[in-house]
Design an enzyme around this catalytic site. Structure first.
Site, PDB file in Angstrom:
ATOM      1  N   ARG A 156     -12.099  -7.151  46.501  1.00  0.00           N
ATOM      2  CA  ARG A 156     -11.389  -8.189  45.778  1.00  0.00           C
ATOM      3  C   ARG A 156      -9.952  -7.734  45.619  1.00  0.00           C
ATOM      4  O   ARG A 156      -9.708  -6.545  45.464  1.00  0.00           O
ATOM      5  CB  ARG A 156     -12.026  -8.344  44.377  1.00  0.00           C
ATOM      6  CG  ARG A 156     -12.625  -9.696  44.148  1.00  0.00           C
ATOM      7  CD  ARG A 156     -13.447  -9.707  42.881  1.00  0.00           C
ATOM      8  NE  ARG A 156     -12.656  -9.492  41.669  1.00  0.00           N
ATOM      9  CZ  ARG A 156     -13.139  -9.694  40.436  1.00  0.00           C
ATOM     10  NH1 ARG A 156     -14.376 -10.106  40.272  1.00  0.00           N
ATOM     11  NH2 ARG A 156     -12.394  -9.467  39.374  1.00  0.00           N
ATOM     12  N   ARG A 167      -6.940  -2.765  33.945  1.00  0.00           N
ATOM     13  CA  ARG A 167      -7.960  -3.652  33.365  1.00  0.00           C
ATOM     14  C   ARG A 167      -8.814  -2.930  32.331  1.00  0.00           C
ATOM     15  O   ARG A 167      -9.155  -3.498  31.304  1.00  0.00           O
ATOM     16  CB  ARG A 167      -8.860  -4.239  34.461  1.00  0.00           C
ATOM     17  CG  ARG A 167      -8.157  -5.232  35.360  1.00  0.00           C
ATOM     18  CD  ARG A 167      -9.118  -6.298  35.878  1.00  0.00           C
ATOM     19  NE  ARG A 167     -10.255  -5.739  36.585  1.00  0.00           N
ATOM     20  CZ  ARG A 167     -10.312  -5.552  37.886  1.00  0.00           C
ATOM     21  NH1 ARG A 167      -9.285  -5.859  38.636  1.00  0.00           N
ATOM     22  NH2 ARG A 167     -11.391  -5.060  38.441  1.00  0.00           N
TER      23      ARG A 167
HETATM   24  P1  AMP Z   1     -12.834 -11.909  35.695  1.00  0.00           P
HETATM   25  O1  AMP Z   1     -13.523 -12.428  36.893  1.00  0.00           O
HETATM   26  O2  AMP Z   1     -13.476 -12.369  34.413  1.00  0.00           O
HETATM   27  O3  AMP Z   1     -12.634 -10.434  35.758  1.00  0.00           O
HETATM   28  O4  AMP Z   1     -11.357 -12.567  35.671  1.00  0.00           O
HETATM   29  C1  AMP Z   1     -10.449 -12.339  36.728  1.00  0.00           C
HETATM   30  C2  AMP Z   1      -9.022 -12.540  36.246  1.00  0.00           C
HETATM   31  O5  AMP Z   1      -8.837 -13.880  35.756  1.00  0.00           O
HETATM   32  C3  AMP Z   1      -8.599 -11.658  35.082  1.00  0.00           C
HETATM   33  O6  AMP Z   1      -8.191 -10.366  35.516  1.00  0.00           O
HETATM   34  C4  AMP Z   1      -7.438 -12.467  34.501  1.00  0.00           C
HETATM   35  O7  AMP Z   1      -6.269 -12.343  35.289  1.00  0.00           O
HETATM   36  C5  AMP Z   1      -7.947 -13.887  34.632  1.00  0.00           C
HETATM   37  N1  AMP Z   1      -8.698 -14.289  33.441  1.00  0.00           N
HETATM   38  C6  AMP Z   1     -10.023 -14.621  33.369  1.00  0.00           C
HETATM   39  N2  AMP Z   1     -10.390 -14.957  32.120  1.00  0.00           N
HETATM   40  C7  AMP Z   1      -9.263 -14.841  31.354  1.00  0.00           C
HETATM   41  C8  AMP Z   1      -8.957 -15.031  29.968  1.00  0.00           C
HETATM   42  N3  AMP Z   1      -9.901 -15.394  29.089  1.00  0.00           N
HETATM   43  N4  AMP Z   1      -7.696 -14.801  29.544  1.00  0.00           N
HETATM   44  C9  AMP Z   1      -6.735 -14.426  30.405  1.00  0.00           C
HETATM   45  N5  AMP Z   1      -6.938 -14.203  31.701  1.00  0.00           N
HETATM   46  C10 AMP Z   1      -8.181 -14.421  32.195  1.00  0.00           C
END
Ligand code: AMP
Length: 214
Positions: A156, A167
């Site tokens: 990814r 992160r």
């Molecule tokens: P995830 O798949 O949940 O790891 O989300 C991937 C990316 O989407 C994150 O690293 C953020 O850039 C963005 N993202 C997802 N959910 C949120 C949220 N609640 N607030 C801010 N950014 C988000």
């Protein structure tokens, strides 16, 4: 109606646990990260705004995340409830969420940082069909090639060492206050995410008091 939030650092298996749970109990799985990824892959205006932020492993701004979440929940296709994954990610988002939705529980998948790194750096995504792989758990029949469509397996875009370190740090800084807020309302169910995924799923169901035969 069952409404759950699932939280856990990247690699904790949160998406796959949410999907299994949702499929078994007729809940809708809402992944805010998937919504943003779709926007990026489909070159939408929103996608263009968030692409770089996501690739750097940073969070998109709260207004945008809240708007996307509220819009998705307003579709009301969740007759039996939902499992929301990836939201809320900080205290402000948690307060926004609690103002609008009552929830039954927050499932918190707990994983030590060392295990997070090992798991995340083994993740691959098929460039063709989007199927997820984890090289620790299940290698494809031919290395680097998707079993389903023959596409190339790639990491990814945000699964680099640098983005991962950001992160993990961000996760602890921002998510701990969310867990504290929910814990005060006695919503949080802490589950050890280290065992095999079937064991973790069973533990989640037991702790939520869900019927195990679904
Ligand atoms: P995830 O798949 O949940 O790891 O989300 C991937 C990316 O989407 C994150 O690293 C953020 O850039 C963005 N993202 C997802 N959910 C949120 C949220 N609640 N607030 C801010 N950014 C988000």
């Amino acid at each position: 109606m069952r409404k759950y939030v699932i939280m856990g650092v990247q690699g904790s298996g949160k998406s796959s646990q949410a999907q299994t749970l949702a499929a078994s109990y007729d809940l809708v799985h809402i992944s805010v990260g998937d919504i943003f990824r779709w926007q990026v892959q489909n070159h939408t205006k929103l996608g263009a705004q968030v692409r770089r932020i996501m690739a750097a492993g940073e969070l998109v701004d709260d207004d945008m995340a809240e708007a996307v979440t509220a819009q998705r929940l307003s579709e009301h296709d969740w007759n039996y409830g939902f499992v929301i994954d990836g939201f809320p990610r900080n205290r402000r988002q948690a307060e926004f969420f609690l103002e609008s939705y009552d929830i039954d529980a927050v499932i918190h998948l707990d994983l030590p940082d060392s295990e997070v790194r090992r798991r995340v750096l083994a993740r691959r995504l098929c460039a063709g069909c989007g199927m997820d792989y984890n090289l620790i758990e299940g290698r494809p029949a031919t290395e680097g090639v998707c079993d389903v469509c023959g596409g190339a397996l790639i990491p990814r875009e945000d699964d680099t060492e640098e983005a991962l370190a950001v992160r993990i740090r961000d996760y602890h800084e921002k998510t701990n206050p969310v867990l504290e807020l929910f814990a005060r309302k006695e919503y949080v169910v802490n589950v050890d995410a280290r065992p095999p995924k079937e064991v973790v799923q069973k533990e989640i169901r037991e702790r939520l008091g869900l019927p195990l035969d679904a």
